[in-house]
Design an enzyme around this catalytic site. Structure first.
Site, PDB file in Angstrom:
ATOM      1  N   HIS A   1       0.833  -1.214   0.000  1.00 14.23           N
ATOM      2  CA  HIS A   1       0.000   0.000   0.000  1.00 14.23           C
ATOM      3  C   HIS A   1       0.861   1.255   0.000  1.00 14.23           C
ATOM      4  CE1 HIS A   1      -4.275  -1.480   0.968  1.00 14.23           C
ATOM      5  NE2 HIS A   1      -3.589  -2.479   0.490  1.00 14.23           N
TER       6      HIS A   1
ATOM      7  N   PRO B   1      -5.809  -1.552  -5.641  1.00 11.50           N
ATOM      8  CA  PRO B   1      -6.742  -2.395  -6.398  1.00 11.50           C
ATOM      9  C   PRO B   1      -7.901  -2.882  -5.531  1.00 11.50           C
ATOM     10  CG  PRO B   1      -4.704  -3.576  -5.947  1.00 11.50           C
ATOM     11  CD  PRO B   1      -4.479  -2.166  -5.518  1.00 11.50           C
TER      12      PRO B   1
END
Ligand code: HEM
Ligand code: NAG
Ligand code: NAG
Ligand code: NAG
Length: 326
Positions: A65, A164
């Site tokens: 992330h 995503p």
């Protein structure tokens, strides 16, 4: 002048820019400033892992992330008094606190060594700790490139459209990874990170209760596995409830994830899509049958992931406290 000749120098400039970034990362970056940094971080990670096994998946996901949102610059660790930083985005509800805690503990260990204080970036500590948790969970080890500086900017909004979604189709996953220079093989290899860790029921409940808005089960899901998941995640379940991403060897970093996909036991739609699609099925089959191949491609993809958007020179700093800009 033709448009062609205008575009070319711009592309060339971009290429040089990217190549230039890579050149600044080095495996022995701290050789003179903090020569034992690797073993200091490793010891801190081992201690944290002894306290809780969730350390491994939490740290690995935090690194992903961090790198996908504004580059690998530890911006995901910055906290804000007014709850407007990256970690405050609802997507982060699932970023387990143990990942943050691992970096903070390793940073404290580094800073307690004379000479090393305020010499090692939080972004590099996260990169080293990630390599260490993967190895300690049974996965491959590799030399981590170092020299990332910590970013000064972290906004909630920057997370949008960068991480995503589990319902993404292969094309959407591919587009997002390609925007960071990652190939389909990198996408399949990195998704193998889902061989460890947890997932909240809400992330896949549509697949077991109302697929495509109807009262169906996702037909790519193994039916026995679907029943098991319905038992683990009843309707209207406590949103904090989570299940293992890899139901067979949930704590071991291995290629079981790909064997699961072959049997319709990919937990997220984005996992199973890698096997459903012909474009990636061959890579899944290769990794399922050859753990060495998986490890080789995973390491190469992790090194590429660790190069995304790195900050050097006056673009960043070495943060004294990983949760605050200096
Ligand atoms: C391909 C697209 C990806 C999607 C759609 C995706 C999505 C997710 C979701 C929804 C979860 C569960 C979060 C929760 O409910 O707690 C999760 C967990 C996780 N993801 Fe991914 N992910 C992707 C790629 C990656 C990559 C590239 C990595 C690392 C290299 C990664 C590492 C992890 C790990 C280790 C966990 C478990 C976290 C924990 O137990 O604390 N994921 N992912
Ligand atoms: C939140 O705090 C940051 C500094 O920590 C500041 O830059 C930003 O403008 C603040 N945002 C709001 C909405 O108050
Ligand atoms: C498995 O993959 C490795 C690395 O790509 C390769 O060297 C090896 O020959 C493969 N093994 C088999 C049995 O195919
Ligand atoms: C670890 C962490 O900071 N998680 C935060 C992610 O965002 C939610 C709000 O959307 C916070 O409640 C969590 O604390």
């Amino acid at each position: 002048m033709s448009s062609q000749s205008l575009i070319l120098p711009a592309n060339l400039f971009l290429l040089l820019l990217i190549a230039g970034c890579h050149a600044e990362l080095r495996v022995d970056y701290y050789k003179n400033t903090c020569p034992n940094v690797e073993s200091i971080v490793r010891r801190a990670v081992e201690m944290k892992l002894q306290q809780t096994l969730a350390t491994a998946p939490a740290t690995l996901r935090l690194f992903f992330h961090d790198c996908f949102v504004m580059g690998c610059d530890a911006s995901v660790i910055l906290a804000s008094r007014n709850q407007t930083s990256e970690k405050d985005n609802p997507i982060n509800l699932s970023l387990a606190g143990d990942g943050f805690d691992t970096v903070i503990k390793a940073k404290a260990a580094v800073d307690s060594v004379p000479g090393c204080q305020n010499k090692v970036s939080c972004a590099d500590i996260l990169a080293m700790a990630t390599r260490d948790v993967v190895a300690l969970a049974g996965g491959p080890s590799y030399a981590v490139e170092l020299g990332r500086l910590d970013g000064r900017i972290s906004t909630k909004a920057s997370v949008e459209h960068q991480i995503p979604h589990p319902d993404f189709k292969l094309e959407q996953l591919n587009r997002m990874f390609a925007s960071h220079g990652l190939t389909l093989t990198d996408l399949v290899a990195l998704s193998g990170a889902h061989t460890i860790g947890f997932c909240h029921c809400s992330q896949f409940s549509k697949r077991i209760y109302n697929f495509n808005g109807k009262k169906n089960i996702d037909h790519t899901l193994n039916s026995a596995y679907a029943k098991y998941l319905q038992q683990k995640c009843p309707k209207n379940v406590d949103p904090r409830l989570a299940v293992d991403l890899d139901p067979i060897t949930p704590r071991t970093f291995d290629n079981q994830y790909y064997k699961n996909l072959q049997q319709g036991k990919g937990l997220l739609a984005s996992d199973q899509a890698l096997f459903t699609h012909k474009r990636t099925r061959g890579i899944v089959n290769l990794f399922a049958s050859n753990n060495t191949a998986f490890e080789t491609y995973f390491v190469s993809a992790m090194i590429k992931l660790g190069r995304i958007g790195i900050k050097t020179g006056n673009q960043g700093e070495i943060r004294r406290d990983c949760t605050m800009v200096n």
